[in-house]
Design a protein around this motif. Structure first.
Motif, PDB file in Angstrom:
ATOM      1  N   THR A 175      11.546 -23.922  -6.543  1.00 32.51           N
ATOM      2  CA  THR A 175      10.118 -24.062  -6.818  1.00 32.51           C
ATOM      3  C   THR A 175       9.873 -24.859  -8.086  1.00 32.51           C
ATOM      4  O   THR A 175       9.000 -25.736  -8.129  1.00 32.51           O
ATOM      5  CB  THR A 175       9.452 -22.675  -6.939  1.00 32.51           C
ATOM      6  N   GLY A 176      10.643 -24.568  -9.139  1.00 30.13           N
ATOM      7  CA  GLY A 176      10.483 -25.287 -10.395  1.00 30.13           C
ATOM      8  C   GLY A 176      10.777 -26.770 -10.242  1.00 30.13           C
ATOM      9  O   GLY A 176      10.045 -27.624 -10.757  1.00 30.13           O
ATOM     10  N   VAL A 177      11.853 -27.084  -9.534  1.00 30.77           N
ATOM     11  CA  VAL A 177      12.221 -28.480  -9.314  1.00 30.77           C
ATOM     12  C   VAL A 177      11.147 -29.198  -8.501  1.00 30.77           C
ATOM     13  O   VAL A 177      10.769 -30.342  -8.793  1.00 30.77           O
ATOM     14  CB  VAL A 177      13.589 -28.553  -8.602  1.00 30.77           C
ATOM     15  N   GLU A 178      10.629 -28.519  -7.477  1.00 28.07           N
ATOM     16  CA  GLU A 178       9.656 -29.162  -6.593  1.00 28.07           C
ATOM     17  C   GLU A 178       8.319 -29.404  -7.281  1.00 28.07           C
ATOM     18  O   GLU A 178       7.716 -30.468  -7.115  1.00 28.07           O
ATOM     19  CB  GLU A 178       9.497 -28.315  -5.323  1.00 28.07           C
ATOM     20  N   ILE A 179       7.835 -28.447  -8.073  1.00 25.90           N
ATOM     21  CA  ILE A 179       6.562 -28.683  -8.765  1.00 25.90           C
ATOM     22  C   ILE A 179       6.749 -29.712  -9.884  1.00 25.90           C
ATOM     23  O   ILE A 179       5.862 -30.543 -10.123  1.00 25.90           O
ATOM     24  CB  ILE A 179       5.956 -27.359  -9.310  1.00 25.90           C
ATOM     25  N   ALA A 180       7.905 -29.708 -10.547  1.00 21.32           N
ATOM     26  CA  ALA A 180       8.165 -30.725 -11.575  1.00 21.32           C
ATOM     27  C   ALA A 180       8.222 -32.113 -10.941  1.00 21.32           C
ATOM     28  O   ALA A 180       7.682 -33.090 -11.497  1.00 21.32           O
ATOM     29  CB  ALA A 180       9.469 -30.417 -12.301  1.00 21.32           C
ATOM     30  N   GLY A 181       8.858 -32.216  -9.771  1.00 15.98           N
ATOM     31  CA  GLY A 181       8.909 -33.497  -9.069  1.00 15.98           C
ATOM     32  C   GLY A 181       7.528 -33.959  -8.619  1.00 15.98           C
ATOM     33  O   GLY A 181       7.209 -35.144  -8.697  1.00 15.98           O
ATOM     34  N   ALA A 182       6.688 -33.008  -8.161  1.00 13.12           N
ATOM     35  CA  ALA A 182       5.331 -33.356  -7.735  1.00 13.12           C
ATOM     36  C   ALA A 182       4.504 -33.859  -8.915  1.00 13.12           C
ATOM     37  O   ALA A 182       3.741 -34.830  -8.792  1.00 13.12           O
ATOM     38  CB  ALA A 182       4.660 -32.149  -7.093  1.00 13.12           C
ATOM     39  N   LEU A 183       4.653 -33.217 -10.074  1.00 12.22           N
ATOM     40  CA  LEU A 183       3.966 -33.689 -11.279  1.00 12.22           C
ATOM     41  C   LEU A 183       4.487 -35.060 -11.694  1.00 12.22           C
ATOM     42  O   LEU A 183       3.725 -35.923 -12.152  1.00 12.22           O
ATOM     43  CB  LEU A 183       4.152 -32.677 -12.415  1.00 12.22           C
ATOM     44  N   GLY A 184       5.804 -35.258 -11.535  1.00  9.52           N
ATOM     45  CA  GLY A 184       6.384 -36.561 -11.854  1.00  9.52           C
ATOM     46  C   GLY A 184       5.824 -37.670 -10.964  1.00  9.52           C
ATOM     47  O   GLY A 184       5.578 -38.784 -11.429  1.00  9.52           O
ATOM     48  N   GLU A 185       5.614 -37.364  -9.693  1.00 12.56           N
ATOM     49  CA  GLU A 185       5.021 -38.357  -8.795  1.00 12.56           C
ATOM     50  C   GLU A 185       3.582 -38.663  -9.192  1.00 12.56           C
ATOM     51  O   GLU A 185       3.138 -39.816  -9.113  1.00 12.56           O
ATOM     52  CB  GLU A 185       5.085 -37.865  -7.349  1.00 12.56           C
ATOM     53  N   MET A 186       2.836 -37.628  -9.610  1.00 15.10           N
ATOM     54  CA  MET A 186       1.475 -37.871 -10.093  1.00 15.10           C
ATOM     55  C   MET A 186       1.502 -38.773 -11.327  1.00 15.10           C
ATOM     56  O   MET A 186       0.700 -39.695 -11.459  1.00 15.10           O
ATOM     57  CB  MET A 186       0.788 -36.540 -10.407  1.00 15.10           C
ATOM     58  N   ASN A 204       3.559 -36.058 -20.432  1.00 18.52           N
ATOM     59  CA  ASN A 204       4.899 -35.523 -20.692  1.00 18.52           C
ATOM     60  C   ASN A 204       5.165 -34.318 -19.797  1.00 18.52           C
ATOM     61  O   ASN A 204       4.403 -33.351 -19.803  1.00 18.52           O
ATOM     62  CB  ASN A 204       5.033 -35.104 -22.162  1.00 18.52           C
ATOM     63  N   ILE A 205       6.251 -34.391 -19.045  1.00 20.36           N
ATOM     64  CA  ILE A 205       6.641 -33.306 -18.138  1.00 20.36           C
ATOM     65  C   ILE A 205       8.047 -32.874 -18.501  1.00 20.36           C
ATOM     66  O   ILE A 205       8.978 -33.692 -18.512  1.00 20.36           O
ATOM     67  CB  ILE A 205       6.590 -33.757 -16.668  1.00 20.36           C
ATOM     68  N   THR A 206       8.209 -31.595 -18.796  1.00 19.39           N
ATOM     69  CA  THR A 206       9.506 -31.052 -19.187  1.00 19.39           C
ATOM     70  C   THR A 206       9.867 -29.876 -18.286  1.00 19.39           C
ATOM     71  O   THR A 206       9.049 -28.979 -18.080  1.00 19.39           O
ATOM     72  CB  THR A 206       9.501 -30.584 -20.651  1.00 19.39           C
ATOM     73  N   LEU A 207      11.065 -29.890 -17.766  1.00 19.42           N
ATOM     74  CA  LEU A 207      11.579 -28.787 -16.958  1.00 19.42           C
ATOM     75  C   LEU A 207      12.646 -28.056 -17.763  1.00 19.42           C
ATOM     76  O   LEU A 207      13.626 -28.675 -18.217  1.00 19.42           O
ATOM     77  CB  LEU A 207      12.165 -29.311 -15.649  1.00 19.42           C
ATOM     78  N   ILE A 208      12.462 -26.747 -17.941  1.00 18.63           N
ATOM     79  CA  ILE A 208      13.386 -25.935 -18.745  1.00 18.63           C
ATOM     80  C   ILE A 208      14.138 -24.981 -17.833  1.00 18.63           C
ATOM     81  O   ILE A 208      13.538 -24.252 -17.038  1.00 18.63           O
ATOM     82  CB  ILE A 208      12.626 -25.144 -19.826  1.00 18.63           C
ATOM     83  N   GLU A 209      15.447 -24.972 -17.947  1.00 17.93           N
ATOM     84  CA  GLU A 209      16.291 -24.072 -17.156  1.00 17.93           C
ATOM     85  C   GLU A 209      17.311 -23.406 -18.080  1.00 17.93           C
ATOM     86  O   GLU A 209      17.962 -24.078 -18.888  1.00 17.93           O
ATOM     87  CB  GLU A 209      17.006 -24.846 -16.048  1.00 17.93           C
ATOM     88  N   GLY A 210      17.445 -22.084 -17.957  1.00 19.65           N
ATOM     89  CA  GLY A 210      18.309 -21.333 -18.862  1.00 19.65           C
ATOM     90  C   GLY A 210      19.789 -21.483 -18.591  1.00 19.65           C
ATOM     91  O   GLY A 210      20.609 -21.199 -19.477  1.00 19.65           O
ATOM     92  N   GLY A 231      14.812 -37.499 -13.190  1.00 10.57           N
ATOM     93  CA  GLY A 231      14.784 -38.535 -14.220  1.00 10.57           C
ATOM     94  C   GLY A 231      14.086 -39.789 -13.735  1.00 10.57           C
ATOM     95  O   GLY A 231      13.374 -40.460 -14.500  1.00 10.57           O
ATOM     96  N   GLN A 232      14.274 -40.142 -12.455  1.00 10.47           N
ATOM     97  CA  GLN A 232      13.603 -41.306 -11.890  1.00 10.47           C
ATOM     98  C   GLN A 232      12.086 -41.134 -11.879  1.00 10.47           C
ATOM     99  O   GLN A 232      11.340 -42.118 -11.887  1.00 10.47           O
ATOM    100  CB  GLN A 232      14.118 -41.557 -10.472  1.00 10.47           C
ATOM    101  N   LEU A 233      11.633 -39.886 -11.842  1.00 10.88           N
ATOM    102  CA  LEU A 233      10.194 -39.593 -11.862  1.00 10.88           C
ATOM    103  C   LEU A 233       9.699 -39.292 -13.270  1.00 10.88           C
ATOM    104  O   LEU A 233       8.615 -38.746 -13.445  1.00 10.88           O
ATOM    105  CB  LEU A 233       9.899 -38.406 -10.932  1.00 10.88           C
ATOM    106  N   MET A 234      10.511 -39.608 -14.257  1.00  5.83           N
ATOM    107  CA  MET A 234      10.139 -39.478 -15.671  1.00  5.83           C
ATOM    108  C   MET A 234       9.894 -38.027 -16.080  1.00  5.83           C
ATOM    109  O   MET A 234       8.987 -37.718 -16.844  1.00  5.83           O
ATOM    110  CB  MET A 234       8.915 -40.341 -15.990  1.00  5.83           C
ATOM    111  N   VAL A 235      10.726 -37.127 -15.538  1.00  3.76           N
ATOM    112  CA  VAL A 235      10.695 -35.717 -15.916  1.00  3.76           C
ATOM    113  C   VAL A 235      11.885 -35.439 -16.825  1.00  3.76           C
ATOM    114  O   VAL A 235      13.034 -35.765 -16.500  1.00  3.76           O
ATOM    115  CB  VAL A 235      10.756 -34.792 -14.680  1.00  3.76           C
ATOM    116  N   VAL A 369      12.511 -33.252  -4.198  1.00  6.85           N
ATOM    117  CA  VAL A 369      12.036 -33.634  -5.524  1.00  6.85           C
ATOM    118  C   VAL A 369      10.807 -34.518  -5.407  1.00  6.85           C
ATOM    119  O   VAL A 369       9.971 -34.558  -6.303  1.00  6.85           O
ATOM    120  CB  VAL A 369      13.152 -34.361  -6.314  1.00  6.85           C
ATOM    121  N   GLY A 370      10.667 -35.202  -4.278  1.00  7.94           N
ATOM    122  CA  GLY A 370       9.533 -36.088  -4.072  1.00  7.94           C
ATOM    123  C   GLY A 370       9.779 -36.976  -2.875  1.00  7.94           C
ATOM    124  O   GLY A 370      10.713 -36.753  -2.091  1.00  7.94           O
TER     125      GLY A 370
END
Length: 442
Positions: A175-186, A204-210, A231-235, A369-370
């Motif tokens: 879910t985190g990857v998919e919403i981050a990718g969707a924001l990156g496409e926007m 600026n879009i940042t994805l944080i994973e522990g 990274g290609q979607l500037m995340v 991812v998109g």
């Protein structure tokens, strides 16, 4: 026919998600009196909540009325009853399920209520972040993302504008990857076309994973492919670091660093929905890790009195000699185990002489991812890119309930594929209304 022979056991199912609906659809209503209870009157498709949140799909495209689906289960004069309500407590001695409006008696209880968000006791996080565990949460997220884009488009203060356009996604699962990718496409495709006063570099879009990699149920190769696609979607991906605090303006990480963010989307963890079973049995006897209900290999809750079963994400199969040997610590909280558990239990109750313990058949994993960017991991192979994206779309499309919903989703995907244009970037704020029904007395 004697009264004993004509008596049909009353089955109450809590939850109309993947597990509950899979069970109900395979159980013959001529043999049981079946009642499904859910707090919503529709079944939703959680894997696509992120597309609602990113204005890719309309909420009605991934939701289907439960009553319409249950209507198909009517046979002769028998059918499945649906009662809308939120379960407040369960009396296992009297064998009754209590909602705010009624008390529903049962002979067999099926608990398939799924999970909710887990904030790991981080102070004030729940009221400051956005979550994607329901259609309503996804719609709220969509509205507020669009609101920030609109406000940023007329903001003249560079610092305020930067803050409005800072998005942080916490949790590197699917879910985190998919919403981050969707924001990156926007950021990459939508903002330059529809918000000319905003530069993509200002978003600026940042994805944080522990942990040390994204989507840990994928192999290292697929996880690295996901990171490269983001990274290609500037995340920007930050791995191996946890969040310790968010004050509404700055995300503070465990290493002491801070990230400015006006919008934080939390996808980092889940915990099982909890129920009040009374004090007859100590909670530690039937609740395991993650708040999940402990069950045996047949999904029975052996620690509670009566015939009670738990299915799907809420069930933790770790008790007894019949547990799945391939998953001694429980099954992953995904759609496929839930669907297969529902099917297994329906078979066992319909044909008790042929009852068999649950064995999960892992069909693989996938994530997108998109556009043209996805990964698929099967038992003997894994691949990414366009073919993986097509496979992801096909599997998700056929899994949605209702031909109309599938057609609507397909048309939206085809239209968006060619021009990234959608009529869904609308800020619609539903008016809230109080529940004016009186509570159940007694």
């Amino acid at each position: 026919m004697s009264q004993e022979e004509s008596y049909r056991k009353r089955i109450v199912v809590i939850g109309g998600g993947f597990a509950g609906l899979s069970f109900v659809k395979r159980l013959d209503p001529r043999n049981f009196d079946i009642t499904l209870i859910d707090k919503n009157n529709y079944h939703s498709f959680p894997p696509l909540f992120y597309q609602v949140a990113s204005a890719g799909l309309d909420p009605s495209s991934i939701c289907f009325p439960l009553r319409r689906e249950l209507r198909k289960r009517r046979k002769n004069s028998f059918g499945v009853n649906f009662n809308m309500g939120e379960v407040e407590r369960i009396d296992t001695l009297k064998r009754k399920v209590y909602t705010r409006q009624e008390a529903v008696p049962y002979d067999i209880l099926i608990i398939a209520a799924g999970t909710t968000n887990n904030f790991f006791h981080i102070p004030d996080l729940e009221r400051r972040v956005y979550t994607l565990k329901s259609t309503a949460e996804a719609l709220r997220c969509r509205n507020d993302i669009l609101k920030r884009l609109e406000r940023a488009s007329i903001e003249t203060d560079a610092e305020k504008k930067r803050h409005l356009l800072s998005f942080v996604v916490i949790g590197g699962g699917p879910t985190g990857v998919e919403i981050a990718g969707a924001l990156g496409e926007m950021k990459r495709y939508v903002v330059p076309r529809e918000y000319p006063s905003i530069s993509p570099e200002e978003v600026n879009i940042t994805l944080i994973e522990g942990t040390d990699r994204l989507i840990r149920n994928l192999g290292e190769k697929s996880s690295e492919s996901v990171r490269r696609m983001l990274g290609q979607l500037m995340v920007t991906c930050r791995l191996g670091v946890n969040v310790s605090h968010y004050d509404g303006h700055e995300v503070t990480l465990a290493d002491g660093s801070q990230i400015s963010a006006d919008t934080v989307i939390w996808t980092a963890g889940v915990t099982a929905c909890s129920f009040d079973f009374g004090d007859a049995v100590p909670r530690e006897q039937y609740i395991g890790a993650g708040g999940r209900i402990l069950v045996d290999g047949f999904c029975r809750v052996t620690s509670l009195p009566g015939e009670i079963y738990a299915l799907g994400d809420i069930a933790l199969m770790t008790q007894g000699p019949d547990i799945d040997p391939a998953f001694p610590k429980g099954h992953p909280q995904l759609a496929q185990p839930a669907l297969q558990m529902g099917k297994m239990l329906a078979h066992n109750l319909s044909k008790p002489e042929q009852a068999s313990p649950f064995r999960y058949h892992d069909k693989g994993a996938m994530a997108t991812v998109g556009r043209n960017r996805a990964v698929v991991q099967l038992k003997h192979c894994e691949f990414s890119g366009f073919l993986a994206w097509m496979a992801w779309m096909f599997i998700h499309l056929i899994s949605i309930l209702g031909f109309r919903n599938r057609l609507t989703v397909l048309i939206n995907w085809i239209w968006a594929y060619f021009n990234y244009s959608t009529s869904l970037r609308l800020m619609i704020r539903p008016s809230s209304f109080p529940d004016d029904l009186p509570p159940l007395e007694g």
